[in-house]
Design an enzyme around this catalytic site. Structure first.
Site, PDB file in Angstrom:
ATOM      1  N   GLU A 135       0.798  -1.224   0.000  1.00 24.70           N
ATOM      2  CA  GLU A 135       0.000   0.000   0.000  1.00 24.70           C
ATOM      3  C   GLU A 135       0.829   1.272   0.000  1.00 24.70           C
ATOM      4  O   GLU A 135       0.446   2.261  -0.620  1.00 24.70           O
ATOM      5  CB  GLU A 135      -0.952   0.002   1.204  1.00 24.70           C
ATOM      6  CG  GLU A 135      -2.040  -1.046   1.084  1.00 24.70           C
ATOM      7  CD  GLU A 135      -3.046  -0.952   2.212  1.00 24.70           C
ATOM      8  OE1 GLU A 135      -3.464   0.160   2.538  1.00 24.70           O
ATOM      9  OE2 GLU A 135      -3.406  -2.000   2.749  1.00 24.70           O
ATOM     10  N   ASP A 155      -2.472  -4.552   3.361  1.00 25.20           N
ATOM     11  CA  ASP A 155      -2.648  -4.734   4.805  1.00 25.20           C
ATOM     12  C   ASP A 155      -3.549  -5.924   5.146  1.00 25.20           C
ATOM     13  O   ASP A 155      -4.461  -6.268   4.384  1.00 25.20           O
ATOM     14  CB  ASP A 155      -3.231  -3.458   5.421  1.00 25.20           C
ATOM     15  CG  ASP A 155      -2.196  -2.344   5.510  1.00 25.20           C
ATOM     16  OD1 ASP A 155      -0.999  -2.649   5.414  1.00 25.20           O
ATOM     17  OD2 ASP A 155      -2.589  -1.166   5.660  1.00 25.20           O
ATOM     18  N   ASP A 163      -6.240  -6.678   6.708  1.00 28.01           N
ATOM     19  CA  ASP A 163      -7.598  -6.448   7.219  1.00 28.01           C
ATOM     20  C   ASP A 163      -8.556  -6.332   6.043  1.00 28.01           C
ATOM     21  O   ASP A 163      -8.183  -6.538   4.880  1.00 28.01           O
ATOM     22  CB  ASP A 163      -7.653  -5.196   8.105  1.00 28.01           C
ATOM     23  CG  ASP A 163      -7.224  -3.927   7.379  1.00 28.01           C
ATOM     24  OD1 ASP A 163      -6.945  -3.983   6.160  1.00 28.01           O
ATOM     25  OD2 ASP A 163      -7.161  -2.867   8.027  1.00 28.01           O
ATOM     26  N   GLU A 195      -9.974  -3.741   4.621  1.00 27.93           N
ATOM     27  CA  GLU A 195      -9.619  -2.715   3.639  1.00 27.93           C
ATOM     28  C   GLU A 195      -8.447  -3.178   2.777  1.00 27.93           C
ATOM     29  O   GLU A 195      -8.410  -2.944   1.570  1.00 27.93           O
ATOM     30  CB  GLU A 195      -9.254  -1.396   4.342  1.00 27.93           C
ATOM     31  CG  GLU A 195     -10.429  -0.669   4.953  1.00 27.93           C
ATOM     32  CD  GLU A 195     -11.426  -0.194   3.916  1.00 27.93           C
ATOM     33  OE1 GLU A 195     -11.026   0.417   2.921  1.00 27.93           O
ATOM     34  OE2 GLU A 195     -12.639  -0.451   4.111  1.00 27.93           O
ATOM     35  N   TYR A 213       0.721  -4.674  13.198  1.00 23.14           N
ATOM     36  CA  TYR A 213      -0.353  -3.910  12.538  1.00 23.14           C
ATOM     37  C   TYR A 213      -1.294  -3.302  13.563  1.00 23.14           C
ATOM     38  O   TYR A 213      -1.712  -3.957  14.516  1.00 23.14           O
ATOM     39  CB  TYR A 213      -1.120  -4.821  11.583  1.00 23.14           C
ATOM     40  CG  TYR A 213      -2.046  -4.073  10.656  1.00 23.14           C
ATOM     41  CD1 TYR A 213      -1.561  -3.060   9.835  1.00 23.14           C
ATOM     42  CD2 TYR A 213      -3.396  -4.379  10.611  1.00 23.14           C
ATOM     43  CE1 TYR A 213      -2.407  -2.374   8.980  1.00 23.14           C
ATOM     44  CE2 TYR A 213      -4.254  -3.701   9.752  1.00 23.14           C
ATOM     45  CZ  TYR A 213      -3.748  -2.695   8.939  1.00 23.14           C
ATOM     46  OH  TYR A 213      -4.598  -2.016   8.100  1.00 23.14           O
ATOM     47  N   ARG A 251      -4.389  -1.859  13.302  1.00 22.21           N
ATOM     48  CA  ARG A 251      -5.858  -1.866  13.179  1.00 22.21           C
ATOM     49  C   ARG A 251      -6.351  -3.276  13.477  1.00 22.21           C
ATOM     50  O   ARG A 251      -6.333  -4.140  12.612  1.00 22.21           O
ATOM     51  CB  ARG A 251      -6.298  -1.409  11.790  1.00 22.21           C
ATOM     52  CG  ARG A 251      -5.979   0.053  11.522  1.00 22.21           C
ATOM     53  CD  ARG A 251      -6.542   0.539  10.194  1.00 22.21           C
ATOM     54  NE  ARG A 251      -6.241   1.944   9.990  1.00 22.21           N
ATOM     55  CZ  ARG A 251      -5.153   2.406   9.391  1.00 22.21           C
ATOM     56  NH1 ARG A 251      -4.257   1.545   8.922  1.00 22.21           N
ATOM     57  NH2 ARG A 251      -4.947   3.699   9.248  1.00 22.21           N
ATOM     58  N   HIS A 254      -6.274 -10.864  13.405  1.00 20.65           N
ATOM     59  CA  HIS A 254      -4.841 -10.751  13.647  1.00 20.65           C
ATOM     60  C   HIS A 254      -4.528 -10.419  15.102  1.00 20.65           C
ATOM     61  O   HIS A 254      -5.411 -10.304  15.937  1.00 20.65           O
ATOM     62  CB  HIS A 254      -4.195  -9.736  12.706  1.00 20.65           C
ATOM     63  CG  HIS A 254      -5.125  -8.710  12.160  1.00 20.65           C
ATOM     64  ND1 HIS A 254      -5.400  -7.530  12.788  1.00 20.65           N
ATOM     65  CD2 HIS A 254      -5.860  -8.711  11.026  1.00 20.65           C
ATOM     66  CE1 HIS A 254      -6.258  -6.826  12.068  1.00 20.65           C
ATOM     67  NE2 HIS A 254      -6.548  -7.512  11.005  1.00 20.65           N
TER      68      HIS A 254
END
Length: 886
Positions: free
Chosen positions: A7, A80, A82, A84, A303, A305, A350
């Site tokens: 990203e 990432d 997740d 998104e 990470y 989030r 996660h």
């Protein structure tokens, strides 16, 4: 060679080093396409077909990725870990399929929770396919947010001028803040008394004991309601004999909390470091993506989030090893600790947020981090290491004391505690929740030696009067905690939701507390009155739960959309018949404490103070709501709604003109007045009278003759610029305090600077403004309110708010919007027409007329879950929203 897509460019650079020359790592720079900000991007009549658009910058990046893939052996999508991130990978893959550059090459999805060499290489060795269920959940969430925002916001624009937007999660979060404010306004304080005695042991040590029983009844915090009862009990204690009935010392264990999740990190960073949720996530992102440490870029945390509270087994082992090294064997429990989340609807798979290497203690990285990065890293390291440490051992001592005066008895209790072994407290101590009472903790101190059956000497009896307090306003931390408890939104959205509420001027932050503004309370009252279901906490949480079921593969995403849209669209249609009088009646009722604050003289707060006969009511104007008299135009009394409501709202009205004195030069009266747009000062009478609004932070109560004179004297000459010889002036404008020189404006920090700034400082401020490069001359370019896409001749089209109102911008062409046109409702077709008209009158961008919109305009890319967008030049197809733009 294999292509790896991540990203951010920071991650790309680091990961490329880990993977070596056999890989080419490219960054997508986040999402590569999105739903265009206009009607028709989600089409309920076409089974919720979604139109995706690639902006100019993303199109260039996708071309670079496509060119690289064309010559590669395979593709790894490493965005990432997740929902998104899964969606970005899906978008990238879908676009590459459209470009037909894959040609059967293998495509794999890899995820890693930390940017370290081991984590990345392990992930590359265990690739998987894109998780279609996660993508479906993303599509459902994106469609829902779009349908709510683009159908509910136009209703607000039509029925509630001044309101800017509504959102599926945003409006519910705002309701929490507004409901708390209503609780505070309607709170009625109650009197209560607390009684304690200062006692002395036979060994001469003093301690305090609190009253817990009297007259055979248990005494709680608010049991003693008045001074008469309090003094009767106090008299009993003054003449009583005191004896210790019992002393009990009980060991208590306190266990550590789990490592941070997104929401608990935001809460802790707010209460301990003073960071906003947005600031916390910005710093955490940097720590995750990597910091240069001794020539090597390495991610310092996992990470950020996540809903997860558990650490990976290897991380637990590393933490336990570090505890033995850093704190000693006694601080290491026999077994590792395991945690499970209590958050409603938690679904992230996660890890919790932790350091990537527990041996990388904060002191070792101090020289490589700035102050805020170090403080946040230290917080994460301490919480992570503490989560695997031994429990704290505390001895809690309770002494029960009997007071006896000739058979009249009362009970007192003294409680103290002492830490016998600090355990995890040696690394991390939780701070008290910001919403908890600020009273002293009875158990925080240590008691002296007290023995059962011994007599005590009375030193002093205290009886103190108190009043119950209203619930506190939410802070960012406590609001995030409440949203998580209710299952509203997701950790990754909290920071953006709070930022939107601030950007929309729905809330302000004062001393870290969220204060709903009048505009925000109006929106909430409107939605609660006419869209009740969609701001209910349970409804929003249930919808989140359905979205989680979609991501688990248990529900079809289209079914969720169909169920939602059926009722929501019906309610939107019903508002077309809604009259403004219905809206005002509902708002007057719902916001009575804000609109009609109680008066000190006890008179009816709805009677006009000027004419004495008219009824006050909310009125809706072009710039929002205000309070006005029913006898208009005979009585022209108006008052702004206060940001904080209550008595301040009435005070800000200044219903009668207040004379402050005469101008020494003109002899004209200087007065303090209130208008539709708030309080202001005026010199003289009539249309030519000099006026000035009160600047932010000034209230009518604090404005005297000197302050009024100072405001009316603006702009003031500061001095001639040493280079140009032209005058520099300081003044107060629409965008706040400024200095001006030869057409260049530079903002000042406060209104006080306008009156005190000298020539040297003014020259410096102007030079700093000009050093920012092109566009520094004159006013700073207005921020874009809305991006419409690219013009067929190249260049972005945006809607901006300028000095003279909103306008459409393309290159050097600025076209003013028609009067009354809401900036958020402008479509690309309307913008192109305005630009063409403006360019035609002025000779166009380069001295020629602007070209007509072509079929290239607003080109969108589609796929199996997308559709080709209509070109901007063609009439827009009728959509199922049917919500007209105002």
């Amino acid at each position: 060679m294999n292509v790896v897509v991540v990203e951010s460019p920071a991650k790309a650079k680091t990961i490329n080093k880990y993977l070596g020359s056999g890989y080419k790592v490219l960054a997508s720079f986040g999402h590569v396409r999105d739903l265009p900000a206009k009607d028709g991007s989600v089409r309920p009549d076409d089974d919720f077909e979604m139109v995706w658009e690639v902006d100019g910058a993303s199109a260039k990046r996708m071309k670079d990725i496509a060119d690289a893939v064309k010559d590669s052996d395979g593709l790894f999508l490493a965005t990432d870990p997740d929902r998104e991130g899964e969606a970005i990978s899906w978008h990238v893959l879908d676009l590459l399929k459209k470009k037909k550059v894959l040609n059967g090459k293998p495509v794999k999805r890899v995820v890693f929770n930390a940017i370290t060499k081991k984590a990345v290489l392990d992930a590359m060795a265990q690739p998987r396919d894109i998780d279609e269920a996660l993508v479906d959940a993303y599509l459902a969430r994106r469609a829902l947010d779009y349908l709510v925002g683009f159908n509910l916001s136009p209703v607000l624009w039509r029925k509630l001028p001044g309101a800017r937007s509504a959102g599926r999660v945003q409006s519910v979060a705002l309701r929490l803040v507004c409901d708390r404010e209503t609780e505070i306004e309607r709170f009625v304080a109650e009197e209560y008394w607390q009684i304690s005695a200062l006692l002395k042991t036979p060994r001469g040590d003093e301690f305090e004991a609190r009253l817990v029983s009297a007259d055979g009844k248990r005494i709680q915090k608010n049991s003693i309601k008045n001074g008469e009862s309090a003094h009767r009990i106090k008299d009993l204690l003054e003449g009583a004999r005191y004896v210790v009935e019992s002393v009990e010392a009980k060991p208590v264990k306190r266990n550590p909390g789990p490592p941070f999740t997104t929401s608990t990190l935001q809460q802790a960073a707010s209460s301990q470091l003073g960071f906003s949720a947005s600031r916390t996530m910005q710093i955490a992102q940097r720590l995750y993506e990597g910091i240069d440490i001794g020539g090597e870029t390495v991610g310092l945390i996992t990470y950020m989030r996540t809903d997860g509270v558990q650490m990976a087994p290897e991380a637990i082992d590393a933490a336990r090893h570090a505890i033995g090294d850093q704190f000693g064997p006694r601080y290491l429990p026999e077994k590792a600790r395991f945690y499970s989340t209590k958050a409603k609807n938690a679904q992230e798979a996660h890890e919790a947020i932790r350091p990537t290497d527990f041996n990388r203690i904060p002191a070792k990285v101090r020289s490589h981090l700035d102050s805020d990065q170090l403080r946040l890293y230290e917080l994460i390291w301490k919480r992570g290491i503490a989560s695997q440490m031994a429990s704290a051992e505390i001895e809690r001592t309770t002494a029960e004391i009997l007071a006896d005066r000739d058979g009249e008895k009362a009970g007192l209790r003294a409680v103290g505690s002492v830490v016998r072994f600090d355990g995890f407290l040696a690394a991390y101590t939780d701070q008290r929740d910001e919403n908890e009472s600020g009273e002293d903790d009875d158990e925080s101190g240590r008691l002296p030696e007290i023995n059962a059956r011994e007599m005590l000497e009375k030193r002093k009896v205290n009886a103190s009067q108190h009043f119950t307090e209203p619930p506190p306003r939410y802070s960012e931390a406590s609001l995030i905690k409440k949203m998580e408890e209710l299952g509203i939104g997701r950790p990754s959205t909290y920071a953006a939701t709070l930022a939107t509420l601030r950007d929309r001027d729905y809330v302000t932050i004062d001393k870290r507390k969220l204060i709903p503004q009048a505009k925000g309370r109006l929106v909430t009252a409107f939605l609660e009155s006419f869209f009740t279901k969609y701001v209910e906490y349970d409804f929003t949480a249930d919808l989140e739960e359905k979205l989680d079921q979609v991501s688990a593969g248990e529900l079809n995403w289209k079914d969720v959309l169909r169920d939602f849209w059926r009722d929501f669209f019906s309610q939107i249609e019903d508002t077309k018949e809604l009259r403004v009088t219905n809206v005002l009646d509902a708002l007057n009722e719902a916001l009575a404490p804000l609109v009609f604050p109680k008066r000190e003289d006890g008179s009816d707060p709805r009677i006009c103070q000027v004419c004495g006969t008219g009824q006050l009511s909310l009125k809706l104007g072009k710039y929002g709501a205000f309070v006005g008299c029913s006898n208009y135009p005979e009585c022209n009394y108006t008052r702004q709604l206060s940001s904080e409501g209550g008595a301040d709202a009435e005070a800000s009205g200044v219903p009668e003109t207040k004379n402050l004195g005469k101008d020494p030069v003109t002899g004209e009266e200087i007065t303090l007045r209130s208008g539709r747009f708030g309080p202001y000062v005026q010199r003289g009478e009539g249309k030519e009278a000099k006026r000035s609004s009160l600047p932010k932070g000034w209230t009518p109560a604090t404005v005297d003759y000197e302050k009024a004179q100072a405001l009316l004297s603006l702009p003031r000459d500061v001095g001639k610029h040493p280079e140009s010889g032209k005058m520099i002036s300081a003044g107060l404008g629409r965008y706040g305090p400024f200095v001006l020189h030869d057409g260049t404006y530079a903002n000042l920090d406060s209104i006080e600077d306008v009156f005190s700034i000298g020539l040297n400082r003014a020259v410096t401020v102007l030079a700093e403004k000009q050093s920012k490069g092109p566009g520094a001359r004159g006013r700073t370019a207005a921020a874009a309110l809305k991006e419409l896409g690219d013009h067929p001749d190249g260049g972005a089209i945006t809607v901006r708010d300028g000095r003279y109102g909103p306008y459409v911008n393309w290159g050097k062409v600025n076209a003013t919007l028609p009067k009354g046109k809401d900036p958020q409702s402008v479509t690309v077709e309307e913008a192109l027409a305005l630009i063409a008209e403006k360019a035609g009158k002025s000779g166009g961008k380069a001295g020629t007329k602007a070209k007509k919109p072509s079929a290239k305009t607003t080109k969108a890319e589609g796929g199996s879950k997308t559709t080709k967008a209509k070109t901007a030049a063609k009439p827009k197809a009728k959509t199922a929203t049917k919500a007209k733009k105002s």
